[in-house]
Design an enzyme around this catalytic site. Structure first.
Site, short mmCIF file in Angstrom:
data_model
loop_
_atom_site.label_atom_id
_atom_site.label_comp_id
_atom_site.label_asym_id
_atom_site.label_seq_id
_atom_site.Cartn_x
_atom_site.Cartn_y
_atom_site.Cartn_z
CG PHE A 172 -5.47 -2.73 3.94
CD1 PHE A 172 -5.25 -3.22 5.22
CD2 PHE A 172 -6.10 -3.55 3.02
CE1 PHE A 172 -5.66 -4.51 5.57
CE2 PHE A 172 -6.51 -4.83 3.35
CZ PHE A 172 -6.29 -5.32 4.64
NE ARG A 227 -16.65 -5.97 -1.70
CZ ARG A 227 -15.80 -6.62 -0.95
NH1 ARG A 227 -14.54 -6.22 -0.89
NH2 ARG A 227 -16.16 -7.67 -0.26
CD GLU A 268 -1.60 -2.44 1.48
OE1 GLU A 268 -0.48 -2.59 2.03
OE2 GLU A 268 -2.34 -3.39 1.20
#
Lengths: 273, 342
Positions: B111, B194, B86
């Site tokens: 994250f 999503r 990340e």
């Protein structure tokens, strides 16, 4: 410039850097003395940059990831003509744009803000990827410290650079074996660095980072291996050029007193003869 | 098998694009009766990239789980799979933005906010680069426990200068925020819904359009004003429908832009004497609720103020509908809380 001219330029940059740190009463002189030969080779031989057009889309990109050695970069940029030479005397002063870490929105010629270590190489991966995506010929160069290679983000970037076959990216590691508080070996000994980079698929060279001929040869286009990012481990000395600072961890962030300044300047002037 | 036969077999197995696999997680949270759109973010970004060559996509091994795979399949040259990394995800996005591209970087909200903060702050936000960070699993949208539940991402990001923060409600918000984010000349963090995402807002307000930086009244009501973002606007609208049957009139002001908050609209609506309830899919610490409260206090507007949100705690794992009931985010729980305050 001939290698001899470059050595003279590096000596001039060392002297101006020493004076600036002495007058400002702060700076990172040890790491500056170790990186100045590399900066000189880059700005006066390697990089395609134009002080008259600092944002030329076709310019090479240079990222000084060891941002705490900003003063050495400012002096180099001033010698190259990006900023006025007299502005160096404002280093660290209130309202000066020459801060302790370089800021691209303030100083022409600075490509990205750095300061937190382990940031320059990951950003440079994006720059080099952008050049590939645009079919552009410009190159991206990064200088990190060696202690900085303890940051995991650098290894994320090293993996990504190989995955994306960034042979337009060059990383130079200023391997002076000292970090801010102690030797690398006493802190988290990541040496030897070269085999680690090689294991990650990079094309690696090891050089004496104070030998101008070796620096120029390592940075020449002939050493680029297609499909591989290029890594140069430059073996250097922290405080190089000043006897009592050389390889002495105390000079990471120390400022010379008047007597030490006089001696240091005398040594650098003698080397210039 | 011949190569031709292999190719035919491969073709036969290919799924039509509109039916490409996506996570069904968000649809499972929607009330019955709402239509759902598959992967609105992935399709909107892919469409935008057809006409804007500056759009690039990056993901840290979560393209399928952030709907970025739709973009990646359509625009493979402009997609970067960064692996589980990340820090370089955000930094490389910054590097691409330096060179004129508009990167959309996706991962999970936990994250981005917890792991990559320094890189977003220093490489992206300080230079005001147009990197768009789009993150799945905001708040309580997974039952996988605290490692994946980004219950404090808004609190973490609200303190970051230059960063615009968006918490969309539904498929319309998600699809329409994409071009608006791209047009904004600076960094944006968006909480992603999503998979099969319900279409909620146009059911209640047929002419609704997402507008970056704007809060919009979706429903009028004289007794209570709910200021909400994200999927809690869906909960507020469903609760308002139910409460109307009991004679309780609830207005719903949808504020999908968390920062900068639409101060003028919120103050104008808050000054009308109604009980003011904020509702957010986030801890009550540092998100929409406290942002609204500070806005009101600074302006000297002081309605009776109540907060619906997640507790200041690491949450349990389990089935999402159960967890939404347990932590007060379900429609039933929203109704009970509002009734208790009247």
């Amino acid at each position: 410039m001939t290698p001899q001219d470059l050595r003279a330029m590096a000596n001039r940059i060392r002297r101006r850097d020493l004076q600036a740190v002495y007058e400002a009463g702060a700076g990172h002189i040890g790491g500056e003395m170790s990186v100045i030969d590399i900066l000189t080779a880059l700005y006066f031989d390697v990089l395609n940059v134009d002080p008259g057009n600092p944002l030329d889309p076709d310019r090479d990109r240079f990222v000084l990831s060891k941002g705490h050695t900003a003063c050495a970069l400012y002096v180099t940029l001033a010698e190259k003509g990006f900023i006025p030479k007299e502005e160096i005397s404002t280093f660290l002063k209130p309202h000066s744009r020459l801060n302790g870490h370089p800021n691209r929105t303030k100083v022409p010629g600075v490509e990205t803000n750095t300061g937190p270590l382990g940031h320059g190489l990951p950003v440079a991966v994006g720059m080099a990827a952008a050049a590939k995506l645009s079919n552009a010929a410009w190159q991206t160069y990064v200088v990190t410290g060696d202690g900085e290679m303890q940051e995991g983000s650098n290894w994320e970037a090293i993996m990504a650079a190989k995955q994306f076959k960034l042979d337009n990216l060059t990383l130079i590691i200023d391997h002076n074996r000292l970090q801010q508080g102690a030797k690398l070996a006493e802190t988290n000994d990541i040496a030897p660095i070269a085999p680690k980079l090689e294991a990650f698929g990079w094309a690696v060279q090891e050089i004496d980072g104070h030998d101008m001929d070796q620096i120029l040869k390592a940075l020449s286009p002939e050493t680029v291996v297609p499909g591989k990012p290029r890594g140069i481990i430059a073996h250097t000395h922290k405080g190089n050029g000043i006897s009592f600072m050389s390889d002495n961890v105390a000079w990471h962030h120390k400022v010379p007193n008047a007597e030490q300044y006089k001696q240091a300047m005398a040594e650098l002037e003698e080397a210039a003869q | 098998m011949t190569a031709a036969a292999r190719a035919r077999r491969y073709e036969a197995r290919k799924v039509p694009e509109t039916r490409q696999a996506t996570s069904a997680m968000i649809a499972s949270l929607a009330a019955e009766g709402y239509d759902a759109a598959p992967a609105p973010f992935g399709h909107a970004l892919s469409d935008l990239a057809n006409t804007d060559e500056r759009i690039v996509g990056l993901s840290a091994d979560l393209s399928k789980y952030t709907d970025l795979h739709i973009f990646a399949q359509k625009h493979p040259d402009r997609f970067y799979q960064m692996g589980m990394a990340e820090q370089v995800l955000m930094s490389a996005a910054a590097g691409l933005a330096h060179e004129g591209f508009i990167p959309f970087a996706t991962t999970y909200a936990v994250f981005a906010s917890r792991r990559a903060y320094d890189f977003i702050c220093m490489a992206i936000a300080e230079e005001n680069l147009p990197v768009k960070i789009v993150c799945a699993l905001p708040g309580l949208t997974t039952g996988y426990g605290p490692s994946h539940q980004a219950t404090e991402d808004l609190a973490i990001f609200r303190g970051m200068p230059n960063l615009v923060i968006v918490d969309p409600c539904d498929a319309v918000d998600v699809a329409q925020m994409v071009p608006e984010m791209a047009a904004h000349d600076g960094p944006v963090y968006a909480r992603l819904l999503r998979g099969n995402v319900p279409s909620v807002l146009r059911r209640h307000k047929p002419d609704y359009r997402f507008r970056l930086g704007k809060a919009q009244m979706i429903r009028e009501g004289a007794d209570v004003l709910v200021v909400s973002s994200g999927l809690m606007t869906m909960r507020a609208l469903d609760a308002a429908t139910e409460l109307a049957r009991d004679g309780i009139e609830v207005a719903v002001l949808h504020s999908p832009t968390i920062k900068p908050l639409d101060r003028d609209t919120i103050l104008a609506e808050a000054g009308k004497g109604r009980l003011l309830v904020t509702a957010e899919n986030h801890t009550v610490i540092g998100g929409l609720g406290e942002a609204v409260a500070a806005t009101l206090l600074r302006a000297g507007v002081t309605p009776t103020f109540r907060q619906i949100g997640l507790p200041d705690a690491f949450l349990e794992a389990g089935a999402l509908p159960t967890l939404h009931d347990m932590y007060g985010l379900s429609t039933k729980a929203v109704i009970a809380q509002i009734k208790g305050w009247l």
